[in-house]
Design a protein around this motif. Structure first.
Motif, mmCIF file in Angstrom:
data_model
loop_
_atom_site.group_PDB
_atom_site.id
_atom_site.type_symbol
_atom_site.label_atom_id
_atom_site.label_comp_id
_atom_site.label_asym_id
_atom_site.label_seq_id
_atom_site.Cartn_x
_atom_site.Cartn_y
_atom_site.Cartn_z
ATOM 1 N N MET A 48 24.392 1.590 20.171
ATOM 2 C CA MET A 48 23.419 0.499 20.283
ATOM 3 C C MET A 48 23.839 -0.693 19.427
ATOM 4 O O MET A 48 23.757 -1.849 19.865
ATOM 5 C CB MET A 48 22.045 1.006 19.856
ATOM 6 N N GLU A 49 24.295 -0.403 18.218
ATOM 7 C CA GLU A 49 24.737 -1.499 17.335
ATOM 8 C C GLU A 49 25.929 -2.234 17.936
ATOM 9 O O GLU A 49 25.995 -3.478 17.907
ATOM 10 C CB GLU A 49 25.106 -0.931 15.961
ATOM 11 N N ILE B 187 28.135 -7.044 20.901
ATOM 12 C CA ILE B 187 28.805 -7.626 22.077
ATOM 13 C C ILE B 187 27.885 -8.619 22.767
ATOM 14 O O ILE B 187 28.305 -9.708 23.180
ATOM 15 C CB ILE B 187 29.224 -6.504 23.062
ATOM 16 N N LEU B 188 26.614 -8.248 22.891
ATOM 17 C CA LEU B 188 25.639 -9.108 23.553
ATOM 18 C C LEU B 188 25.501 -10.441 22.834
ATOM 19 O O LEU B 188 25.355 -11.507 23.456
ATOM 20 C CB LEU B 188 24.288 -8.385 23.607
ATOM 21 N N LYS B 189 25.579 -10.389 21.498
ATOM 22 C CA LYS B 189 25.461 -11.622 20.712
ATOM 23 C C LYS B 189 26.693 -12.499 20.843
ATOM 24 O O LYS B 189 26.614 -13.730 20.771
ATOM 25 C CB LYS B 189 25.238 -11.264 19.240
ATOM 26 N N GLU B 190 27.867 -11.894 21.021
ATOM 27 C CA GLU B 190 29.119 -12.645 20.998
ATOM 28 C C GLU B 190 29.576 -13.138 22.363
ATOM 29 O O GLU B 190 30.357 -14.088 22.459
ATOM 30 C CB GLU B 190 30.218 -11.768 20.381
ATOM 31 N N ILE C 256 25.437 -5.014 29.971
ATOM 32 C CA ILE C 256 25.298 -4.595 28.572
ATOM 33 C C ILE C 256 23.880 -4.098 28.299
ATOM 34 O O ILE C 256 23.671 -3.092 27.616
ATOM 35 C CB ILE C 256 25.670 -5.753 27.625
ATOM 36 N N ILE C 257 22.901 -4.812 28.852
ATOM 37 C CA ILE C 257 21.505 -4.396 28.652
ATOM 38 C C ILE C 257 21.260 -3.019 29.273
ATOM 39 O O ILE C 257 20.563 -2.175 28.704
ATOM 40 C CB ILE C 257 20.554 -5.453 29.239
ATOM 41 N N ASP C 258 21.866 -2.781 30.453
ATOM 42 C CA ASP C 258 21.718 -1.457 31.083
ATOM 43 C C ASP C 258 22.334 -0.368 30.216
ATOM 44 O O ASP C 258 21.762 0.725 30.060
ATOM 45 C CB ASP C 258 22.391 -1.464 32.464
ATOM 46 N N MET C 259 23.500 -0.667 29.646
ATOM 47 C CA MET C 259 24.149 0.309 28.768
ATOM 48 C C MET C 259 23.322 0.547 27.504
ATOM 49 O O MET C 259 23.211 1.675 27.006
ATOM 50 C CB MET C 259 25.551 -0.174 28.402
ATOM 51 N N LEU C 260 22.746 -0.542 26.998
ATOM 52 C CA LEU C 260 21.901 -0.433 25.810
ATOM 53 C C LEU C 260 20.666 0.415 26.108
ATOM 54 O O LEU C 260 20.266 1.269 25.301
ATOM 55 C CB LEU C 260 21.489 -1.830 25.336
ATOM 56 N N SER C 261 20.075 0.198 27.274
ATOM 57 C CA SER C 261 18.912 0.993 27.676
ATOM 58 C C SER C 261 19.272 2.466 27.791
ATOM 59 O O SER C 261 18.493 3.341 27.412
ATOM 60 C CB SER C 261 18.376 0.478 29.016
ATOM 61 N N GLU C 262 20.458 2.752 28.320
ATOM 62 C CA GLU C 262 20.914 4.130 28.439
ATOM 63 C C GLU C 262 21.068 4.777 27.065
ATOM 64 O O GLU C 262 20.725 5.949 26.869
ATOM 65 C CB GLU C 262 22.234 4.181 29.202
#
Length: 357
Positions: free
Chosen positions: A161-162, A167-170, A181-187
């Motif tokens: 998650m971190e 990655i999402l920020k950059e 990325i959001i889908d991966m984060l949700s997973e």
């Protein structure tokens, strides 16, 4: 004239005393052995004959010839120690049939000559208590495993998650990439939730955690001392008990855990180069039963006392621990309508007061 009463002779008195002793030995249900100062087996109770497979031919034999049924290799040395010092000795032993006993070796003293002429060895069956202690120790290990598992198993999902958040920020604000990325984060969140739920759903020894029952404080304290015997011996701790209220209606597992944790902490948080002295007492306090555990240890600074019952709270970083023991104790006490308080002075010791309804 009335018939004069004849005073019994010394021989008759001795015969009567011997008959009384024989009657006691023949009728007691406690396994006992009488071994003289020359290590010869002079007498045993029927219970001892049954438990240790003794026979009449064993009388008069050296104890080394009949101790093969007792899994205790230092019995000769311990008998010698009691004969020479005149002091009692107590140990836990296990027989060849895997039964646990508390063995008490008591000096047989000839008062007229003020010398020890042998020992009386008494065996108290503590097998059920040992099995209960094994269950408690298994529960404690399971609690520790849960804590270590939570610490270890959630690190992976958290790291994912971190990383994804970084990655999402950059990355540029590309809708397609961000969606991935959001889908991966949700997973990762789903995996983390599942991990926590799995760990929280562990149900060890459900049958072992019994409902409230009449519990004897003396037995519970002895159980805790037995479970902590290695720590007590290693630290040369002295444990004193003052039980004025003997019984309480409480979960046996929980009351044992409470006493175990408080006694363990009293030994663990000792002052350097100072032997722990712990007093465990019970008394009536209004409508409550009060359990007090006092020590002469490190103590707790006044500004830290409010947080010691919090989860993972640590006030002495130089002492190993998880910081969950007092949190668990507080939960057990309050779940049954009681409360726990602490009185402490840094460098002088601590007293925990547990009020049971």
């Amino acid at each position: 004239m009335g018939k004069s009463s004849k005073k019994p002779s010394q021989l008759e008195i001795l015969i009567e005393l011997n008959d009384e002793l024989e009657n006691y030995f023949n009728n007691t249900i406690i396994p006992q052995l009488f071994v003289d100062a020359d290590m010869m087996l002079r007498k045993y109770t029927p219970a001892a004959m049954k438990h240790f497979k003794l026979s009449a031919s064993d009388l008069g034999k050296h104890i080394s010839e009949v101790s093969h049924n007792i899994r205790f290799p230092t019995i000769i040395e311990n008998i010698t120690e009691v004969v020479e010092t005149g002091k009692d000795l107590e140990k836990e032993i296990q027989t060849t049939d895997k039964v646990w006993y508390q063995m008490n070796i008591l000096p047989y003293i000839i008062r007229k000559e003020n010398r020890t002429n042998g020992v009386i060895i008494t065996f108290v069956d503590i097998n059920d208590r040992i099995q209960i202690l094994n269950g408690y120790e298994r529960l404690n290990r399971n609690y520790e495993n849960i804590i270590h598992s939570i610490s270890h198993d959630i690190k992976g999902p958290l790291s994912n998650m971190e990383g994804l958040i970084s990655i999402l920020k950059e990355t540029p604000a590309d809708v397609k990439d961000n969606r991935l990325i959001i889908d991966m984060l949700s997973e990762s969140v789903v995996n983390l939730r599942k991990t926590v739920e799995d760990l929280a759903d562990i149900d060890y020894d459900k049958e072992f955690a019994k409902a409230p029952e009449r519990v004897n404080f003396e037995n519970i304290i002895e159980d805790a001392k037995l479970a902590l015997r290695d720590k007590i011996a290693e630290s040369n701790a002295r444990i004193f008990t003052k039980v004025r209220e003997s019984e309480i209606n409480f979960s046996r597992k929980n009351i044992r855990s409470i006493v175990y944790n408080l006694l363990s902490n009293a030994i663990k948080y000792k002052k350097p180069d100072c032997e722990p002295v712990v007093t465990i007492s019970t008394e009536k306090s209004g409508e409550d039963i009060l359990l007090k555990v006092s020590d002469n240890g490190l103590g707790i600074a006044e500004d830290q006392q409010h947080r010691i019952f919090s989860r993972y709270a640590r006030v002495h970083d130089n002492v190993e621990g998880t910081g969950v023991g007092l949190f668990i104790v507080k939960g057990m006490v309050e779940a049954m309508g009681g409360r726990i308080e602490v009185k402490s002075k840094e460098g002088e010791g601590t007293t925990f007061l547990v009020y049971f309804k």
